[in-house]
Design a protein around this motif. Structure first.
Motif, PDB file in Angstrom:
ATOM      1  N   ASN A   1       0.908  -1.330   0.073  1.00 33.47           N
ATOM      2  CA  ASN A   1       0.070  -0.064  -0.127  1.00 33.47           C
ATOM      3  C   ASN A   1       1.018   1.360  -0.016  1.00 33.47           C
ATOM      4  N   ARG A   2       1.888   1.161   0.933  1.00 35.84           N
ATOM      5  CA  ARG A   2       2.782   2.410   0.939  1.00 35.84           C
ATOM      6  C   ARG A   2       3.500   2.726  -0.664  1.00 35.84           C
ATOM      7  N   LEU A   3       3.929   1.789  -1.107  1.00 32.62           N
ATOM      8  CA  LEU A   3       4.790   1.863  -2.242  1.00 32.62           C
ATOM      9  C   LEU A   3       3.965   2.216  -3.673  1.00 32.62           C
ATOM     10  N   LEU A   4       2.691   1.713  -3.308  1.00 36.76           N
ATOM     11  CA  LEU A   4       1.697   1.912  -4.223  1.00 36.76           C
ATOM     12  C   LEU A   4       0.971   3.449  -4.289  1.00 36.76           C
ATOM     13  N   ASN A   5       0.431   3.715  -3.390  1.00 33.27           N
ATOM     14  CA  ASN A   5      -0.346   4.713  -3.056  1.00 33.27           C
ATOM     15  C   ASN A   5       0.474   5.925  -2.318  1.00 33.27           C
ATOM     16  N   GLN A   6       1.499   5.875  -1.818  1.00 29.26           N
ATOM     17  CA  GLN A   6       2.275   7.207  -1.342  1.00 29.26           C
ATOM     18  C   GLN A   6       3.531   7.353  -1.962  1.00 29.26           C
ATOM     19  N   GLU A   7       4.474   6.231  -2.398  1.00 30.46           N
ATOM     20  CA  GLU A   7       5.566   6.523  -3.087  1.00 30.46           C
ATOM     21  C   GLU A   7       5.345   6.455  -4.645  1.00 30.46           C
ATOM     22  N   GLY A   8       4.156   6.053  -5.134  1.00 32.22           N
ATOM     23  CA  GLY A   8       4.082   6.276  -6.599  1.00 32.22           C
ATOM     24  C   GLY A   8       4.506   4.929  -7.411  1.00 32.22           C
ATOM     25  N   TYR A   9       4.884   3.972  -6.780  1.00 37.24           N
ATOM     26  CA  TYR A   9       5.328   2.880  -7.858  1.00 37.24           C
ATOM     27  C   TYR A   9       4.016   2.189  -8.340  1.00 37.24           C
ATOM     28  N   THR A  10       4.347   1.651  -9.591  1.00 34.53           N
ATOM     29  CA  THR A  10       3.190   0.939 -10.399  1.00 34.53           C
ATOM     30  C   THR A  10       3.255  -0.529  -9.368  1.00 34.53           C
ATOM     31  N   ILE A  11       2.217  -1.115 -10.146  1.00 32.87           N
ATOM     32  CA  ILE A  11       2.083  -2.710  -9.741  1.00 32.87           C
ATOM     33  C   ILE A  11       3.510  -3.646 -10.080  1.00 32.87           C
ATOM     34  N   ARG A  12       3.693  -3.287 -11.359  1.00 32.09           N
ATOM     35  CA  ARG A  12       4.941  -3.934 -11.829  1.00 32.09           C
ATOM     36  C   ARG A  12       6.413  -3.454 -11.109  1.00 32.09           C
ATOM     37  N   GLY A  13       6.353  -2.151 -10.880  1.00 38.67           N
ATOM     38  CA  GLY A  13       7.582  -1.613  -9.954  1.00 38.67           C
ATOM     39  C   GLY A  13       7.452  -2.321  -8.498  1.00 38.67           C
ATOM     40  N   VAL A  14       6.612  -2.486  -7.833  1.00 39.30           N
ATOM     41  CA  VAL A  14       6.369  -3.114  -6.728  1.00 39.30           C
ATOM     42  C   VAL A  14       6.676  -4.559  -6.925  1.00 39.30           C
ATOM     43  N   GLN A  15       6.205  -5.378  -7.823  1.00 36.69           N
ATOM     44  CA  GLN A  15       6.772  -6.634  -7.926  1.00 36.69           C
ATOM     45  C   GLN A  15       8.160  -6.847  -8.167  1.00 36.69           C
ATOM     46  N   LYS A  16       8.673  -5.923  -8.782  1.00 34.79           N
ATOM     47  CA  LYS A  16      10.148  -5.911  -9.057  1.00 34.79           C
ATOM     48  C   LYS A  16      10.703  -5.807  -7.741  1.00 34.79           C
ATOM     49  N   LEU A  17      10.204  -4.798  -6.970  1.00 33.92           N
ATOM     50  CA  LEU A  17      10.983  -4.524  -5.521  1.00 33.92           C
ATOM     51  C   LEU A  17      10.920  -5.702  -4.785  1.00 33.92           C
ATOM     52  N   LEU A  18       9.703  -6.481  -5.017  1.00 40.66           N
ATOM     53  CA  LEU A  18       9.493  -7.642  -3.990  1.00 40.66           C
ATOM     54  C   LEU A  18      10.169  -9.043  -4.766  1.00 40.66           C
ATOM     55  N   GLY A  19      10.687  -8.730  -5.993  1.00 38.47           N
ATOM     56  CA  GLY A  19      11.114 -10.037  -6.532  1.00 38.47           C
ATOM     57  C   GLY A  19      10.303 -11.030  -7.281  1.00 38.47           C
ATOM     58  N   THR A  20       9.235 -10.437  -7.664  1.00 43.69           N
ATOM     59  CA  THR A  20       8.116 -11.151  -8.105  1.00 43.69           C
ATOM     60  C   THR A  20       7.691 -11.002  -9.592  1.00 43.69           C
ATOM     61  N   HIS A  21       8.637  -9.879 -10.024  1.00 46.30           N
ATOM     62  CA  HIS A  21       8.135  -9.639 -11.586  1.00 46.30           C
ATOM     63  C   HIS A  21       8.446 -10.672 -12.460  1.00 46.30           C
ATOM     64  N   PRO A  22       7.564 -11.062 -13.495  1.00 48.88           N
ATOM     65  CA  PRO A  22       7.975 -12.133 -14.243  1.00 48.88           C
ATOM     66  C   PRO A  22       8.966 -11.738 -15.386  1.00 48.88           C
ATOM     67  N   HIS A  23       9.092 -10.588 -15.572  1.00 44.47           N
ATOM     68  CA  HIS A  23      10.249 -10.140 -16.616  1.00 44.47           C
ATOM     69  C   HIS A  23      10.961  -9.159 -15.962  1.00 44.47           C
ATOM     70  N   ASP A  24      12.303  -9.972 -15.149  1.00 44.91           N
ATOM     71  CA  ASP A  24      13.213  -9.171 -14.392  1.00 44.91           C
ATOM     72  C   ASP A  24      14.104  -8.231 -15.164  1.00 44.91           C
ATOM     73  N   ASP A  25      14.216  -8.649 -16.502  1.00 43.98           N
ATOM     74  CA  ASP A  25      15.039  -7.782 -17.570  1.00 43.98           C
ATOM     75  C   ASP A  25      14.515  -6.609 -17.784  1.00 43.98           C
TER      76      ASP A  25
END
Length: 128
Positions: A61-85
């Motif tokens: 919630n903090r990353l999406l709604n306060q820091e302005g990350y996208t879902i994909r950006g948060v996935q990458k930060l958490l290490g779950t994005h399917p396209h890490d490249d």
């Protein structure tokens, strides 16, 4: 946080939703996007969030709604994005915090937060 429960107690989706001012469907949507977010499900598909789940929801919630990350950006930060490249998205610059008007009721504030969450999802889906 609910005052009548111990810090380590499991929380229902309704309690987490109320604590964060987010609609329950947003939490269920996040479960589809973040594999680490897996609350226990009991009979009737009732969700129970462990303390670690609640902490993760707060971080998302903090990353999406306060820091302005996208879902994909948060996935990458958490290490779950399917396209890490893919290049990491830059966070959107947050707007300055504005005090809510004095006459704003808790119900009105909750409704505004619900609308903000819907808009946030729409923006993420639009960018994808």
């Amino acid at each position: 946080m609910s005052e009548d429960k111990a810090a380590g107690a499991f929380r229902t989706i309704g309690e987490v939703s109320e604590d964060l001012g987010l609609p329950q469907h947003i939490l269920r949507y996040w479960e589809t996007r973040f594999p680490q977010l897996r609350p226990l499900q009991r009979a009737g598909k009732r969700r129970y969030y462990r303390p670690d789940d609640v902490a993760l929801v707060r971080r998302i919630n903090r990353l999406l709604n306060q820091e302005g990350y996208t879902i994909r950006g948060v996935q990458k930060l958490l290490g779950t994005h399917p396209h890490d490249d893919a290049p990491e998205p830059a966070p959107i610059q947050p707007q300055p915090v504005v005090q809510a008007p004095a006459g704003l009721s808790a119900a009105m504030l909750a409704e505004l937060k619900r609308i903000r969450a819907h808009l946030s999802i729409a923006l993420v889906e639009d960018r994808a």
